[in-house]
Scaffold this active site. Structure first.
Site, PDB file in Angstrom:
ATOM      1  CB  ALA A 109      -0.911   0.009   1.220  1.00  9.88           C
ATOM      2  N   PRO A 110       0.445   2.325  -0.708  1.00  7.05           N
ATOM      3  CG  PRO A 110       0.342   4.531  -1.476  1.00  7.05           C
ATOM      4  CD  PRO A 110       1.172   3.609  -0.632  1.00  7.05           C
ATOM      5  N   GLY A 111       0.259   1.330  -3.316  1.00  7.79           N
ATOM      6  CA  GLY A 111       0.199   0.623  -4.590  1.00  7.79           C
ATOM      7  C   GLY A 111       1.029   1.212  -5.706  1.00  7.79           C
ATOM      8  N   GLY A 112       1.890   2.190  -5.390  1.00  5.04           N
ATOM      9  CA  GLY A 112       2.726   2.799  -6.433  1.00  5.04           C
ATOM     10  C   GLY A 112       3.614   1.771  -7.127  1.00  5.04           C
ATOM     11  CE  LYS A 113       9.375   1.573  -4.453  1.00  5.95           C
ATOM     12  NZ  LYS A 113       8.710   2.344  -3.372  1.00  5.95           N
ATOM     13  CB  CYS A 229      11.901   5.790   0.924  1.00  4.98           C
ATOM     14  SG  CYS A 229      10.783   5.743   2.308  1.00  4.98           S
TER      15      CYS A 229
HETATM   16  N1  SAM Z   1       5.185  -0.219  -1.789  1.00  2.00           N
HETATM   17  C1  SAM Z   1       4.331   0.916  -1.447  1.00  2.00           C
HETATM   18  C2  SAM Z   1       4.193   1.826  -2.639  1.00  2.00           C
HETATM   19  O1  SAM Z   1       5.119   1.880  -3.464  1.00  2.00           O
HETATM   20  O2  SAM Z   1       3.147   2.486  -2.792  1.00  2.00           O
HETATM   21  C3  SAM Z   1       4.849   1.622  -0.215  1.00  2.00           C
HETATM   22  C4  SAM Z   1       5.058   0.714   0.955  1.00  2.00           C
HETATM   23  S1  SAM Z   1       5.524   1.512   2.445  1.00  2.00           S
HETATM   24  C5  SAM Z   1       7.151   1.948   2.153  1.00  2.00           C
HETATM   25  C6  SAM Z   1       5.645   0.164   3.547  1.00  2.00           C
HETATM   26  C7  SAM Z   1       4.362  -0.544   3.848  1.00  2.00           C
HETATM   27  O3  SAM Z   1       4.647  -1.601   4.785  1.00  2.00           O
HETATM   28  C8  SAM Z   1       3.277   0.306   4.492  1.00  2.00           C
HETATM   29  O4  SAM Z   1       2.097   0.268   3.723  1.00  2.00           O
HETATM   30  C9  SAM Z   1       3.080  -0.306   5.862  1.00  2.00           C
HETATM   31  O5  SAM Z   1       1.732  -0.275   6.287  1.00  2.00           O
HETATM   32  C10 SAM Z   1       3.551  -1.717   5.648  1.00  2.00           C
HETATM   33  N2  SAM Z   1       3.948  -2.390   6.912  1.00  2.00           N
HETATM   34  C11 SAM Z   1       4.023  -1.856   8.152  1.00  2.00           C
HETATM   35  N3  SAM Z   1       4.367  -2.807   9.060  1.00  2.00           N
HETATM   36  C12 SAM Z   1       4.514  -3.948   8.375  1.00  2.00           C
HETATM   37  C13 SAM Z   1       4.849  -5.271   8.756  1.00  2.00           C
HETATM   38  N4  SAM Z   1       5.099  -5.583  10.008  1.00  2.00           N
HETATM   39  N5  SAM Z   1       4.888  -6.213   7.796  1.00  2.00           N
HETATM   40  C14 SAM Z   1       4.640  -5.883   6.505  1.00  2.00           C
HETATM   41  N6  SAM Z   1       4.320  -4.644   6.087  1.00  2.00           N
HETATM   42  C15 SAM Z   1       4.257  -3.695   7.016  1.00  2.00           C
END
Ligand code: SAM
Length: 448
Positions: A109-113, A229
């Site tokens: 989430a939110p789904g960019g990648k 990031c």
């Molecule tokens: N890949 C997404 C994008 O490009 O739009 C961004 C992802 S963001 C960097 C990391 C994500 O990991 C968040 O949505 C967060 O809610 C989730 N997250 C938080 N704790 C986590 C956990 N314990 N295990 C897996 N994912 C987790």
């Protein structure tokens, strides 16, 4: 230690000052176009926008328009995404085999990648987009829906559930890990306020846990794409050293152009790709690829039961009804492309699934009405519904959830379009048309 001190220790020469200065500047604005939609020109006007060097669908914008007031954004014509993050598409095209693959985006989430990966994967690939946070998983669902690819499943599960219930099931697992967010500091003031050495340590521990589970979900010979990031080594190079040392991961290099100015890893022999805002136009990003060695046993998926195919009328809305299999999730009848249906059912049987394939209709409603998601799907037959092209003002009226009058349109369910792109459905009663655009998606501002 302060963040500034950390950066001074990390980077030699004048680089630390250059990075800190860049972090004080304005964030860049960029969008990635959806290949399945007509070419978007509304945002860029007549002037060709500058292309993101590592992404053929990525474009920089010289200002941040009000995306909410652009109907083509609601139609899924493009995704507003930081340019550095678009590198995922290049990585997949460079290192993935050229056969249909099973791809898991574990932190999606939110789904960019995820949406970038969907476009970059070989044709016929299946994408499983997972998010642990329930509210964020719903946002992921919306963004995946608007992207329109039916070979997708959206799940809401913990990484350990994938490890336990879907071991060795995926050709590629992407871990875009939760991190201390140092690379987002000019975009997100919270990242500045929250930073501390303790947060970095806490993130590194969580990332190691996620990576260990991700590794178990990976097929032997499969690829793990790790990204954050943030800039510090603990959350980046040290995690790769952990995968290489503890999990026997093999490093995989990605071809890049010197002109892209991507930096390498710090104090490591492993191939790493660092996007540094003082060198590249975009926010901070770290990415690297590791291969799981051959030799461990593969998975056997236990498929969930497909739906009883009693009500198949909705299939007439599809361009190739024979190419899909029906399944039901929480009363929603969905069309799963036949080639990926067994794997999709396997995932659905193993972890909490929010959406799979193209939702066709809600079987709990008294009257049959097309599901809102069908409007965006590439499975939709072009002439399944009368198409009513509307101008921008009417499109915004529709997207606000207002009733329309469509005197020239036939009665019944019609597809509202703008610029050749479906926006959603309306039920035309003659004197007025009921708006079927889902409430959570509606524009709340009255500003035009
Ligand atoms: N890949 C997404 C994008 O490009 O739009 C961004 C992802 S963001 C960097 C990391 C994500 O990991 C968040 O949505 C967060 O809610 C989730 N997250 C938080 N704790 C986590 C956990 N314990 N295990 C897996 N994912 C987790």
């Amino acid at each position: 230690m302060t963040f500034e001190q950390e950066i001074q220790e990390l980077l030699a020469g004048g680089e630390a000052e250059a990075l800190l200065q860049a972090l004080g500047g304005e964030p860049t604005v960029s969008v990635r176009l959806n290949r399945t939609r007509p070419l978007m020109t509304a945002l860029t006007g007549d002037a060709p926008a500058e292309r993101v060097p590592w992404c053929d669908c990525g474009y920089y914008l010289d200002r941040r328009p009000a995306f909410t007031l652009d109907p083509s954004w609601h139609a899924g014509a493009y995704y507003v995404q930081d340019a550095s993050s678009m590198f995922i598409a290049h990585v997949i095209r460079s290192v993935a085999p050229h056969t249909p693959l099973c791809y898991l985006d574990l932190c999606a989430a939110p789904g960019g990648k995820t949406t970038a990966a969907i476009d970059a994967l070989p044709a016929g690939s299946l994408t499983v987009a997972n998010e642990v946070m329930p509210a964020r998983a719903l946002a992921l669902c919306d963004n995946v829906t608007k992207w329109g690819n039916p070979r997708t499943v959206v799940t809401n599960a913990q990484p350990r559930e994938f490890a336990r219930r879907l071991p060795a099931a995926f050709d590629i697992v992407a871990v875009d890990a939760p991190c201390s967010g140092e690379g987002m500091m000019r975009k997100d003031t919270q990242a500045v306020e929250q930073w501390s050495p303790a947060l970095v340590r806490q993130c590194a521990t969580l990332q190691r846990d996620i990576l260990t589970h991700a590794w178990q979900a990976l097929k032997p010979g499969g690829l793990l794409i790790y990204s954050t990031c943030t800039f510090n080594r603990e959350e980046n190079e040290c995690q790769l050293e952990f995968i290489a040392g503890e999990l026997s991961g093999e490093p995989v290099a990605v071809d890049t152009e010197p002109a892209w100015n991507i930096a390498g890893g710090i104090d490591t022999q492993l191939p790493c790709y660092r996007f540094m805002p003082h060198r590249t136009r975009g926010e901070g990003l770290f990415m690297a690829v590791m291969r799981k060695p051959q030799g461990t046993a593969g998975a056997r998926l236990k498929p969930a039961k497909p739906a009883k195919q009693r009500d198949t009328a909705a299939l007439s809305w599809l361009a190739e009804p024979d190419g899909v299999q029906l399944a039901t999730i929480n009363d929603i009848q969905c069309a799963l492309p036949r080639d990926t249906a067994p794997t999709m059912l396997g995932v659905m049987g193993a972890v909490r699934t929010l959406q799979a394939g193209t939702p066709l209709l809600d079987t709990s409603l008294p009257k049959r009405q097309p599901h809102a998601a069908l409007a965006y799907s590439t499975l939709l037959r072009h002439d399944a519904f009368a198409r009513v092209a509307v101008d921008r003002d009417t499109a915004l009226q529709y997207l606000r959830g207002e009733a329309l009058t469509l005197p020239d349109a036939p009665r019944g369910d019609v597809l509202i379009t703008h610029g050749g792109m479906p926006l959603g459905f309306a039920r035309n009663l003659g004197s007025r048309a009921n708006n079927l655009y889902p409430k959570p998606w509606r524009i709340r501002t009255t500003h035009t």
